[in-house]
Structures are given as C-alpha cells and as structure tokens.
Scaffold this motif. Structure first.
Motif, PDB file in Angstrom:
ATOM      1  N   MET A  47      40.258  41.586  36.710  1.00 56.23           N
ATOM      2  CA  MET A  47      39.855  42.908  36.207  1.00 56.23           C
ATOM      3  C   MET A  47      40.514  43.211  34.863  1.00 56.23           C
ATOM      4  O   MET A  47      39.965  43.936  34.043  1.00 56.23           O
ATOM      5  CB  MET A  47      40.212  43.987  37.223  1.00 56.23           C
ATOM      6  CG  MET A  47      39.348  43.929  38.460  1.00 56.23           C
ATOM      7  SD  MET A  47      39.577  45.359  39.515  1.00 56.23           S
ATOM      8  CE  MET A  47      41.215  45.067  40.136  1.00 56.23           C
ATOM      9  N   SER A 103      42.294  55.775  33.316  1.00 59.16           N
ATOM     10  CA  SER A 103      40.882  55.606  33.650  1.00 59.16           C
ATOM     11  C   SER A 103      40.735  55.626  35.174  1.00 59.16           C
ATOM     12  O   SER A 103      41.718  55.464  35.904  1.00 59.16           O
ATOM     13  CB  SER A 103      40.365  54.286  33.081  1.00 59.16           C
ATOM     14  OG  SER A 103      40.896  53.200  33.810  1.00 59.16           O
ATOM     15  N   ALA A 104      39.503  55.795  35.627  1.00 61.50           N
ATOM     16  CA  ALA A 104      39.259  55.842  37.074  1.00 61.50           C
ATOM     17  C   ALA A 104      39.676  54.519  37.732  1.00 61.50           C
ATOM     18  O   ALA A 104      40.261  54.500  38.816  1.00 61.50           O
ATOM     19  CB  ALA A 104      37.787  56.128  37.348  1.00 61.50           C
ATOM     20  N   SER A 105      39.410  53.403  37.043  1.00 57.95           N
ATOM     21  CA  SER A 105      39.767  52.113  37.645  1.00 57.95           C
ATOM     22  C   SER A 105      41.287  51.930  37.683  1.00 57.95           C
ATOM     23  O   SER A 105      41.824  51.342  38.627  1.00 57.95           O
ATOM     24  CB  SER A 105      39.098  50.954  36.904  1.00 57.95           C
ATOM     25  OG  SER A 105      39.413  51.007  35.537  1.00 57.95           O
ATOM     26  N   GLU A 106      41.970  52.448  36.679  1.00 60.12           N
ATOM     27  CA  GLU A 106      43.441  52.348  36.708  1.00 60.12           C
ATOM     28  C   GLU A 106      43.990  53.111  37.915  1.00 60.12           C
ATOM     29  O   GLU A 106      44.872  52.632  38.620  1.00 60.12           O
ATOM     30  CB  GLU A 106      44.050  52.899  35.410  1.00 60.12           C
ATOM     31  CG  GLU A 106      43.952  51.922  34.249  1.00 60.12           C
ATOM     32  CD  GLU A 106      44.506  52.508  32.956  1.00 60.12           C
ATOM     33  OE1 GLU A 106      45.345  51.849  32.325  1.00 60.12           O
ATOM     34  OE2 GLU A 106      44.093  53.619  32.566  1.00 60.12           O
ATOM     35  N   VAL A 132      38.063  45.694  32.815  1.00 57.88           N
ATOM     36  CA  VAL A 132      37.898  46.786  33.790  1.00 57.88           C
ATOM     37  C   VAL A 132      39.185  47.622  33.793  1.00 57.88           C
ATOM     38  O   VAL A 132      39.161  48.846  33.868  1.00 57.88           O
ATOM     39  CB  VAL A 132      37.620  46.208  35.203  1.00 57.88           C
ATOM     40  CG1 VAL A 132      37.519  47.315  36.233  1.00 57.88           C
ATOM     41  CG2 VAL A 132      36.371  45.344  35.187  1.00 57.88           C
ATOM     42  N   LEU A 133      40.312  46.915  33.687  1.00 55.39           N
ATOM     43  CA  LEU A 133      41.609  47.574  33.507  1.00 55.39           C
ATOM     44  C   LEU A 133      42.016  47.365  32.047  1.00 55.39           C
ATOM     45  O   LEU A 133      42.154  46.228  31.609  1.00 55.39           O
ATOM     46  CB  LEU A 133      42.651  46.966  34.453  1.00 55.39           C
ATOM     47  CG  LEU A 133      42.369  47.166  35.944  1.00 55.39           C
ATOM     48  CD1 LEU A 133      43.347  46.355  36.797  1.00 55.39           C
ATOM     49  CD2 LEU A 133      42.450  48.645  36.321  1.00 55.39           C
ATOM     50  N   GLU A 193      42.439  53.813  40.652  1.00 52.60           N
ATOM     51  CA  GLU A 193      41.990  53.122  41.866  1.00 52.60           C
ATOM     52  C   GLU A 193      42.924  51.957  42.232  1.00 52.60           C
ATOM     53  O   GLU A 193      43.185  51.698  43.392  1.00 52.60           O
ATOM     54  CB  GLU A 193      40.551  52.623  41.614  1.00 52.60           C
ATOM     55  CG  GLU A 193      39.947  51.758  42.684  1.00 52.60           C
ATOM     56  CD  GLU A 193      39.721  52.507  44.000  1.00 52.60           C
ATOM     57  OE1 GLU A 193      39.719  53.746  43.965  1.00 52.60           O
ATOM     58  OE2 GLU A 193      39.572  51.826  45.041  1.00 52.60           O
ATOM     59  N   TRP A 194      43.429  51.260  41.210  1.00 51.48           N
ATOM     60  CA  TRP A 194      44.235  50.057  41.464  1.00 51.48           C
ATOM     61  C   TRP A 194      45.737  50.267  41.292  1.00 51.48           C
ATOM     62  O   TRP A 194      46.512  49.318  41.355  1.00 51.48           O
ATOM     63  CB  TRP A 194      43.732  48.899  40.581  1.00 51.48           C
ATOM     64  CG  TRP A 194      42.390  48.471  41.072  1.00 51.48           C
ATOM     65  CD1 TRP A 194      41.171  48.861  40.588  1.00 51.48           C
ATOM     66  CD2 TRP A 194      42.125  47.636  42.209  1.00 51.48           C
ATOM     67  NE1 TRP A 194      40.160  48.318  41.348  1.00 51.48           N
ATOM     68  CE2 TRP A 194      40.724  47.562  42.348  1.00 51.48           C
ATOM     69  CE3 TRP A 194      42.931  46.965  43.130  1.00 51.48           C
ATOM     70  CZ2 TRP A 194      40.108  46.830  43.372  1.00 51.48           C
ATOM     71  CZ3 TRP A 194      42.325  46.229  44.135  1.00 51.48           C
ATOM     72  CH2 TRP A 194      40.934  46.171  44.250  1.00 51.48           C
ATOM     73  N   THR A 237      48.334  45.388  31.169  1.00 49.27           N
ATOM     74  CA  THR A 237      47.859  46.579  31.876  1.00 49.27           C
ATOM     75  C   THR A 237      49.059  47.458  32.184  1.00 49.27           C
ATOM     76  O   THR A 237      50.101  46.959  32.635  1.00 49.27           O
ATOM     77  CB  THR A 237      47.104  46.232  33.182  1.00 49.27           C
ATOM     78  OG1 THR A 237      47.061  47.419  33.995  1.00 49.27           O
ATOM     79  CG2 THR A 237      47.757  45.121  33.964  1.00 49.27           C
TER      80      THR A 237
END
Ligand code: GN1
Ligand code: MG
Length: 357
Positions: A199, A289-292, A204-205, A294-295, A240
């Motif tokens: 990711m 971000s939303a993906s950050e 994505v990240l 999320e993970w 990241t």
C-alpha cells in the motif's frame, strides 16, 4: 575512547567556551553519545556509526534542513526554537560534522531542564508523547524537498526480506538451526506484512517526512511532562508516517522491557495505546487520509514485526548491527518483541476501534 582523544575531537566544534568535562550518556544501540560541559553550557557530542550510516554528510544535511524548517514553524507559533527543536552545532570550520579517520562526529545543544523517560508509566506521558510526535509530523507536512535515504529500505519490509533471505542462506554464525521456531514466526506473517508495504509502494498510504525512531526515550519532556523537543533525527527520511505511530506504540505500550528475559512481563497495555492515540490524533487526525487512519493500528504490528525480524536477523548474522551486552542478547530481544507482537495481535480489534473514534 580515552578522554584526551575525546577532548581533541570536541575541540573541533564551535562551542561557546573552553571545555571542562566530557561524560558518557545514554544507551543507544548504534551511536556513542557524550555530554560536553564548557565553562558556560553543555552540549551533546556523538560519534555517528559510519558502518550503519554509510553517508553521514547526507544524514547531517537532512537533519540541518529539517531542523531549519521546524525552527521556522516554532518561531512563527511564538515558541522557543532553541529549546523546542534540536540545534546542530557546527565545527569551527563551519561544517555539520567532524571527520577523523573512519569516524564521523556531530554536536548539538544540550537542552537544559529536559527529562527523558524509559517507561510511559502515566497516562499523561503517553498522551503527551502522542501529541509530540503528532505535532512534529504536522509541522513537517509542508516540507516537500526530497530527503536523502540515509539507511536503505529502513522500514521497507520487502527490502528487509531480501536481507533476511540472504542472512538465512549464508547462516554466517551457524545459528540458523537453533532458531527454527523463531524463523517460522517470521515466515508465517510474511505475506501479511508485504501486503501492508504494498500500500505504501502503490501510494495508497502517502509518503511524508517521518522520524523513523520514535521510541519514548527520543523525546525530551519538561518537568510538567510537556513535550519539549524530539531528538535523534538521524533517521529522518521519507516514509509512511504510520511507522512513527507504530514504533512509538511498540515502545510506550510494552509492560516489559524491549529485551525482557521474562516473557510473562511482556504485553501491550491497551490503555497506554488509547492515551498515545488520543494525543497523536489530536495533532494529526485532521491531516490524515482515510487510508492512513484505517491502517494506523496495524502499523504497530508492522513495526514490531519488523523489529523481531531485525533482531533475529542480527543474531543469525553474528551480531554485526546492534550493540549487545551478552551473546544471546539479540535473540532475547527478538523473543521479547515477538511476545509483544502476539499481544498486539490479540488486541488488534480493540486497537482499531480506538483509532476509529
Ligand atoms: C536503534 O540506537 P537507537 O536507540 O537510536 C535502531 C532503531 C531500533 C532501535 C531498537 C538506526 O535505535 O531502528 O528500533 O534501535 N536505529 C537504527 O531499540 O537502526
Ligand atoms: Mg536512533
């Protein structure tokens, strides 16, 4: 290193007065650190491990650029850039480091009245630490110039697996057969960890400026547990920003020691996780971000796993990377970190829930 040698090295730096004393400081695994006292003030002097940091000049250039950026931010917000950001002290020739043979030396101001902690034993300390790293990242959000990659693939598990596969194939210290169970613990999670890193590779990240070594002892607090300054900027690079969260969780939430021989003591304290996450998200939540988000919780498992791999790999390799205090030290560290990882895995759903709130 004798004191006379140290003194002659320290003499190369543009300190404010004559040197009166030099003493050893701290328990870093990589560099050697000293406190230099002059007639007027105190400084930090470090021998940078050239074996681990192949390009010390590039590293010092990263540090100089990042601290210049941070100082401007702190000053603009009405803070004190000398106390709230690391200040590199140049040599008398105006260089960021002094080279002597194979060794590179660098100096910085000692921040008087600062305190470090080895254990996050109060909720407030964890919360404040989270805020400190959150703020550090937020201040660097608009730093867009490229930084040198001071250690190749530092938190890149794909690269770590290349090193790992090679270490296993070479079995330099002849220890591989004795750690078959530990090797299996790494292999079992290989795909899961690679999927996380993918990711990052695919964007994505997002890549950001990150500290990459956010253990509790790399933050200076004042006597009211307020974060003064983030130190040990050697590994500031692009990665990241989740890694900074994950590495802090690895360090703050462990009820035991990083190298605990009693695995019964090692586990993740979810309340400390909650307090750290609260502080961190207060400063950083808005720019994630939303993906950050999320993970975020997974990053703690990822970094802890990476640390198990790195300690075990160094043991298999014959202890060439980390300083050790006894022959099985790296194996003990790997086992203790694996216990911590298991504890995180057990509590992963609760960690995710906290990050969502
Ligand atoms: C090393 O030496 P120190 O404490 O700054 C290591 C980190 C590890 C840590 C384990 C450059 O940090 O990545 O997480 O030991 N730093 C480097 O405690 O490898
Ligand atoms: Mg470090």
């Amino acid at each position: 290193m004798t004191n006379t040698n140290l003194r002659s090295i320290a003499e190369h730096f543009a300190f404010d007065a004559s040197i009166v004393d030099i003493t050893t400081l701290g328990q870093g695994f990589i560099n050697d650190t000293y406190i230099v006292t002059t007639e007027k003030s105190r400084y930090i002097l470090q021998r940078k491990n050239h074996h681990i940091f192949p390009d010390v000049p590039a590293m010092m250039d990263n540090i100089e650029r990042v601290t210049t950026h941070l100082k401007a931010k702190v000053a603009a917000a009405g803070g004190d850039p000398i106390r709230e950001v690391l200040t590199v002290v140049r040599t008398k020739e105006g260089e960021l480091y002094h080279r002597e043979g194979d060794n590179y030396w660098a100096a910085s101001l000692y921040i008087e009245g600062s305190v470090t902690h080895d254990k996050a034993d109060t909720p407030r300390l964890a919360y404040m630490g989270g805020r400190g790293i959150g703020k550090f990242q937020a201040m660097l959000a608009d730093f867009t110039e490229p930084l040198a990659e001071v250690i190749k693939g530092f938190h890149n598990i794909r690269w770590r697996f290349e090193q790992w596969d090679k270490a296993l194939a070479e079995d330099r210290a002849g220890r591989k057969a004795s750690v078959a169970a530990e090797i299996e613990q790494i292999e079992r999670r290989r795909e899961q960890m690679l999927a996380f890193w993918e990711m990052v590779e695919q964007g994505v990240l997002p890549m950001r400026v990150t500290h990459n070594d956010t253990k509790l002892s790399n933050i200076l607090f004042d006597e009211h547990d307020e974060v003064l300054c983030v130190i040990d900027l050697d590994t500031v690079m692009s990665s990241t920003s989740l890694n900074d969260f994950g590495d802090a969780i690895r360090s703050y939430t462990n009820r035991g020691a990083e190298d605990d021989t009693d695995l019964g003591r090692v586990s993740m304290d979810i309340e400390t996780f909650r307090h750290y996450a609260e502080g961190y998200l207060e400063e950083r939540g808005a720019t994630m971000s939303a993906s950050e988000r999320e993970w975020l919780a997974f990053s703690a498992l990822y970094i802890t796993y990476e640390q198990v791999l790195r300690f075990l790999m160094d043991y298999i390799d014959g202890d060439s990377y980390y300083k050790i205090a006894y022959p099985t030290h790296n194996l003990v560290r790997a086992r203790a970190q694996h216990k911590l990882l298991e504890s995180m895995e057990e509590q992963y759903e609760a960690m995710r829930e906290i990050c969502r709130q």
